[in-house]
Motif scaffolding. Structure first.
Motif, PDB file in Angstrom:
ATOM      1  N   HIS A  89      19.599  42.949  31.899  1.00  0.00           N
ATOM      2  CA  HIS A  89      20.734  42.383  31.233  1.00  0.00           C
ATOM      3  C   HIS A  89      20.927  41.003  31.550  1.00  0.00           C
ATOM      4  CE1 HIS A  89      22.442  43.008  35.414  1.00  0.00           C
ATOM      5  NE2 HIS A  89      23.300  42.263  34.947  1.00  0.00           N
ATOM      6  N   ARG A  90      20.321  40.513  32.719  1.00  0.00           N
ATOM      7  CA  ARG A  90      20.545  38.984  33.129  1.00  0.00           C
ATOM      8  C   ARG A  90      19.440  38.229  32.894  1.00  0.00           C
ATOM      9  NH1 ARG A  90      20.797  39.133  39.681  1.00  0.00           N
ATOM     10  NH2 ARG A  90      20.256  36.938  39.306  1.00  0.00           N
ATOM     11  N   ASN A  91      18.261  38.777  32.442  1.00  0.00           N
ATOM     12  CA  ASN A  91      16.967  38.126  32.421  1.00  0.00           C
ATOM     13  C   ASN A  91      16.682  38.118  30.887  1.00  0.00           C
ATOM     14  OD1 ASN A  91      15.691  37.364  35.141  1.00  0.00           O
ATOM     15  ND2 ASN A  91      16.580  39.290  35.221  1.00  0.00           N
ATOM     16  N   THR A  92      16.731  36.866  30.169  1.00  0.00           N
ATOM     17  CA  THR A  92      16.609  37.084  28.665  1.00  0.00           C
ATOM     18  C   THR A  92      14.997  36.477  28.666  1.00  0.00           C
ATOM     19  OG1 THR A  92      17.197  34.524  28.554  1.00  0.00           O
ATOM     20  CG2 THR A  92      18.879  36.368  28.114  1.00  0.00           C
ATOM     21  N   ASP A  93      14.494  36.151  29.407  1.00  0.00           N
ATOM     22  CA  ASP A  93      13.105  35.485  29.404  1.00  0.00           C
ATOM     23  C   ASP A  93      12.134  36.604  29.938  1.00  0.00           C
ATOM     24  OD1 ASP A  93      14.045  35.109  31.823  1.00  0.00           O
ATOM     25  OD2 ASP A  93      12.998  33.064  32.146  1.00  0.00           O
ATOM     26  N   VAL A  94      12.430  37.831  30.189  1.00  0.00           N
ATOM     27  CA  VAL A  94      11.416  38.649  30.659  1.00  0.00           C
ATOM     28  C   VAL A  94      10.779  39.376  29.407  1.00  0.00           C
ATOM     29  CG1 VAL A  94      12.335  38.963  33.071  1.00  0.00           C
ATOM     30  CG2 VAL A  94      13.086  40.627  31.029  1.00  0.00           C
ATOM     31  N   LYS A  95       9.894  40.034  29.548  1.00  0.00           N
ATOM     32  CA  LYS A  95       8.986  40.882  28.475  1.00  0.00           C
ATOM     33  C   LYS A  95       9.704  42.182  28.659  1.00  0.00           C
ATOM     34  CE  LYS A  95       4.734  38.892  29.848  1.00  0.00           C
ATOM     35  NZ  LYS A  95       4.366  38.209  28.510  1.00  0.00           N
ATOM     36  N   LYS A  96       9.999  42.738  27.433  1.00  0.00           N
ATOM     37  CA  LYS A  96      10.464  44.093  27.147  1.00  0.00           C
ATOM     38  C   LYS A  96       9.817  45.167  27.958  1.00  0.00           C
ATOM     39  CE  LYS A  96      11.703  47.501  23.693  1.00  0.00           C
ATOM     40  NZ  LYS A  96      11.671  47.697  22.392  1.00  0.00           N
ATOM     41  N   MET A  97      10.258  45.847  28.600  1.00  0.00           N
ATOM     42  CA  MET A  97       9.630  46.985  29.325  1.00  0.00           C
ATOM     43  C   MET A  97       9.956  48.270  28.740  1.00  0.00           C
ATOM     44  SD  MET A  97       9.356  46.029  33.288  1.00  0.00           S
ATOM     45  CE  MET A  97       8.029  46.834  33.685  1.00  0.00           C
ATOM     46  N   LEU A  98       8.901  49.170  28.477  1.00  0.00           N
ATOM     47  CA  LEU A  98       8.788  50.630  28.104  1.00  0.00           C
ATOM     48  C   LEU A  98       8.162  51.472  28.899  1.00  0.00           C
ATOM     49  CD1 LEU A  98       8.259  50.304  24.212  1.00  0.00           C
ATOM     50  CD2 LEU A  98      10.364  51.109  25.249  1.00  0.00           C
ATOM     51  N   PHE A  99       8.642  52.659  29.202  1.00  0.00           N
ATOM     52  CA  PHE A  99       8.002  53.751  30.225  1.00  0.00           C
ATOM     53  C   PHE A  99       7.497  54.868  29.389  1.00  0.00           C
ATOM     54  CE2 PHE A  99      10.577  50.653  32.279  1.00  0.00           C
ATOM     55  CZ  PHE A  99       9.845  50.285  33.545  1.00  0.00           C
ATOM     56  N   LEU A 100       6.525  55.141  29.410  1.00  0.00           N
ATOM     57  CA  LEU A 100       5.795  56.152  28.804  1.00  0.00           C
ATOM     58  C   LEU A 100       5.496  57.215  29.882  1.00  0.00           C
ATOM     59  CD1 LEU A 100       3.122  54.880  26.062  1.00  0.00           C
ATOM     60  CD2 LEU A 100       5.745  55.457  25.768  1.00  0.00           C
TER      61      LEU A 100
END
Length: 425
Positions: A89-100
């Motif tokens: 929520h506080r890092n707009t420059d990080v890559k989106k993470m998905l967990f399978l």
């Protein structure tokens, strides 16, 4: 900063101190003999972090990607997911993470449907290298996205596993980048190893500060500056028959996945057969305040007195949303909160709940984070790992194995082998 306080009701303080001394000597022995390697991951994982960052900087595909998909389950994903949940929520420059994680066809289909192969790095995490859920999902990813792991697509695949595991051998054979998990770091204690450090660093999180927080907590503990951890472990295990259940109330939605991580760490480490052949353990229950106050607090207050309660709260969410100064006809009795911030509201609810539980004679302790930052979370992770080891020592169990889980894996293997022999696919 982290602040710790307890309202434990002591009956024999001298016996608690004896237990504390015993536990300290034994955990120090575990550290010195390398029984588990998580104690020093705050320092040991820095080269892994640097390697991951260097690889990301040199890999053109990783640089242009905007999504990191972690394929793993249990200890191979829960800690990483917890850190992502806390800080995204506080890092707009990080890559989106998905967990399978789970071979749930509905969940898996929904997540796979939003993945853009051309912008995604796939990180396969399995300590053994052959976790059935993880490898099965990896196979689906290969087929769904026609992932050429032997050729042009190998640059967007990374593996994290034990050295010379079958997954490591697969990676070496096809020239896929692989990071190694220390042999003496078990899955549920592995978030500060390559298991968490690699995907979180590649996603853009500040792992250096998280590792620093963990290092400081471990260093302070072994310098006897965090004796409250010893006290809590001694108390919980001394009264294991009277209060075998620990309820963790985390007063922040972003700590929900951290709470789930705690449940696995606590349950899988402590639910064992002890050296005398007795079934033992401490049962973890994870809740989010103030939401779950409305579903579970009644049981704590007037149900069986078999629980201790731990509160985690944040002093400053670094937001400033206030309850509007609006009076609604017929609902004027709620106006007393007008003008206060939502931070003050949730903090007040936490304090009121804690006070009400204490008045009922229930044993309570609290952990307060002044702010939600990386160093504090690193400290909190190490705090819970140390606490778990100490409880395992005092319960007389092997904290780091999971024979009960292995039984289920063997049964699953037999069932599918039987189906195959019968020609059922």
């Amino acid at each position: 900063m982290l602040y710790f306080e307890d309202d434990f009701i002591w009956e024999n303080e001298e016996s608690i101190h004896v237990m504390m001394q015993e536990a300290y000597q034994k955990i120090l022995d575990e550290k010195e003999k390398g029984v588990s390697g998580y104690f020093t991951l705050g320092e040991d994982s820095l080269p892994i972090m640097q390697d991951a960052l260097a690889y990301a900087a040199s890999n053109e595909f990783v640089k242009k990607s905007d999504t990191t998909v972690v394929i793993g389950i249990g200890g191979s994903s829960l800690g990483t997911k917890a850190i992502d949940s806390i800080f995204k929520h506080r890092n707009t420059d990080v890559k989106k993470m998905l967990f399978l994680e789970n071979p749930d066809e509905i969940d898996l289909s929904e997540k796979l449907a939003v993945i853009d192969k051309e912008k995604t790095v796939f990180i396969v995490v399995s300590k053994s290298g052959a976790t059935i859920e993880t490898i099965s999902i990896f196979k689906e990813v290969i087929e769904r996205f026609r992932l050429d792991y032997a050729g042009r697509d190998k640059q967007q695949i990374i593996t994290v596993t034990d050295e010379n595991s079958v997954l490591h051998q697969f990676s070496r054979y096809y020239g896929i980048k692989s990071f190694i998990i220390p042999a003496n770091v078990g899955g549920r204690f592995s978030v500060l190893s390559a298991v968490g450090v690699v995907p979180l660093s590649i996603a853009g999180y500040d792992m250096k500060s998280i590792l620093e927080g963990a290092r400081v907590m471990a260093e302070n503990f072994f310098s006897k500056k965090e004796n409250h951890i010893l006290k809590k472990a001694a108390f919980l295990t001394k009264y294991k028959k009277e209060t075998p259940i620990n309820v963790l109330f985390s007063y922040a939605n972003c700590l929900e996945d951290f709470t789930k991580w705690y449940v696995q760490l606590w349950g899988e480490s402590l639910g064992k057969i002890d050296r005398q052949g007795n079934n033992t353990g401490l049962t973890p229950i994870g809740h989010i305040g103030s939401i779950d106050q409305h579903s579970f607090l009644q049981l704590i207050m007037q149900g069986p007195r078999d629980k201790t309660v731990t509160f985690i709260k944040v002093d400053n969410f670094e937001k400033e949303i206030k309850v509007p100064n609006i009076s609604l006809k017929f609902i004027e009795k709620t106006d007393y909160i007008n003008g206060y911030s939502f931070n003050e509201l949730i903090d007040g609810e936490c304090k009121a709940t804690k006070e009400s539980i204490i008045k009922e004679g229930i044993n309570v302790d609290a952990i307060t984070l002044d702010v939600l930052n990386e160093k504090n979370i690193g400290k909190l992770i190490m705090y819970y790992e140390l606490l778990t080891s100490l409880c395992g020592i005092l319960l007389g169990v092997n904290t780091y194995n999971q024979p009960g889980v292995e039984i289920g894996k063997k049964i699953l293997l037999k069932k599918f082998h039987l189906f195959t022999r019968k020609g059922i696919q």
